[in-house]
Enzyme design. Structure first.
Site, PDB file in Angstrom:
ATOM      1  N   THR A  91      -2.717   5.674  14.820  1.00 26.51           N
ATOM      2  CA  THR A  91      -1.834   6.768  15.243  1.00 26.51           C
ATOM      3  C   THR A  91      -1.833   6.903  16.768  1.00 26.51           C
ATOM      4  OG1 THR A  91      -3.622   8.311  14.734  1.00 26.51           O
ATOM      5  CG2 THR A  91      -1.878   8.141  13.119  1.00 26.51           C
ATOM      6  N   ARG A 145       2.694   7.749   5.191  1.00 30.50           N
ATOM      7  CA  ARG A 145       2.598   8.513   3.951  1.00 30.50           C
ATOM      8  C   ARG A 145       2.610  10.014   4.193  1.00 30.50           C
ATOM      9  NH1 ARG A 145      -0.012   3.809   2.635  1.00 30.50           N
ATOM     10  NH2 ARG A 145       0.457   3.027   0.560  1.00 30.50           N
ATOM     11  N   HIS A 202      -3.617  -5.234   2.588  1.00 27.36           N
ATOM     12  CA  HIS A 202      -2.218  -4.879   2.298  1.00 27.36           C
ATOM     13  C   HIS A 202      -1.233  -5.801   3.010  1.00 27.36           C
ATOM     14  CE1 HIS A 202      -3.610  -0.514   1.179  1.00 27.36           C
ATOM     15  NE2 HIS A 202      -3.844  -1.388   0.226  1.00 27.36           N
TER      16      HIS A 202
END
Ligand SMILES: [Zn+2]
Length: 270
Positions: free
Chosen positions: A43, A51, A136
């Site tokens: 971030t 999300r 992922h």
């Protein structure tokens, strides 16, 4: 377990020093430490946690895997959303957390990083493939789902913008998809095996910036703990695994990791 909740407060220099020196002593006592990272470490690089409510996923939610495979229209829509998302955080650079972990790896203090992130920022901070497991996938390139041929995003985008359709693999005609793991897509077997081995073989597991709610990823800290490792959770918000952890630190990730590396005497690059 000690919970140090500093998310709502500004860390004083003294508090930060105490946290950093405690973490540094855990790192020094360990002979095989592993970090596990989630959205919270990126971030600071300007990449939002997709999300989160009202996040970019509200309008640009990724297309589920079955739909992507089943229809050319869904593939085109998936690429449109992907490029919209990419444009919104183009030029993101590694943040203090990425640089601190890279410095710890360079100094031999961390065996590697298991990441849920697809943003490639650990690699941009200097990590080689030997030191990272991406459970992922990676959003900075694409692969053919049939033959695994790699394609660069620029190649896809050029064809997508010229024809408004999703391009197929030049080698086999299969669907070309961003190299991430979509909803409904099987977890990458080799990477999951490697992540689990790192988790069960480590003696210190640092869970950083992950909400620890997405499975099977959230099973890794549990596996580490059950194998005898110490578990540290560094995240701004509470997680469902906080009760299991040896340390829970709710504070700014970049600030804490930078202070940890300073205490260890390692030098962040970049
Ligand atoms: Zn192919």
């Amino acid at each position: 377990m000690g919970v140090l909740d500093l998310a709502e407060a500004t860390l004083t220099e003294a508090e930060l020093k105490t946290v950093a020196s405690d973490l540094a002593s855990l790192v020094r006592q360990s002979s095989r430490a592993v970090a596990f990272t989630g959205a919270g470490i990126s971030t600071e690089s300007g990449i939002p946690d997709f999300r989160s409510p009202g996040g970019l996923w509200t309008q640009n939610k990724p297309i589920p895997f079955q739909a992507f495979v089943a229809s050319r229209e869904a593939r085109a829509e998936a690429w449109r959303r992907k490029f919209t998302m990419d444009d919104s955080y183009r030029g993101a650079k590694p943040a203090r957390g990425h640089l601190a972990l890279a410095a710890m790896i360079a100094a031999g203090r961390l065996h590697g990083i298991i990441t849920q992130n697809i943003d490639n920022l650990h690699q941009e901070a200097g990590l080689s493939a030997d030191h990272i497991v991406e459970i992922h996938g990676n959003g900075t390139y694409a692969t053919c789902l049939t033959c695994a041929e790699r394609y660069e995003l620029g190649w896809v985008r050029q064809r997508f913008e010229a024809t408004a359709t999703a391009p197929d693999c030049e080698a086999c005609g299969g669907p070309v998809k961003s190299a991430t793991i979509s909803f409904g897509q099987a977890m990458p077997e080799r990477q999951m095996r490697r992540a689990l081995a790192w988790s069960t073989d480590c003696d210190l597991f640092l869970a950083i910036g992950s909400s620890l709610v997405v499975h099977p990823a959230a099973g890794l800290p549990v596996a580490a703990k059950e194998s005898g490792a110490r578990l540290v959770i560094l995240n701004r918000e509470p997680t469902p695994l906080d009760d299991l952890a040896d340390r829970v630190i709710r504070a700014d990730i970049g600030t804490v990791l930078e202070a940890l590396v300073k205490d260890l005497g390692d030098r962040p690059e970049g």
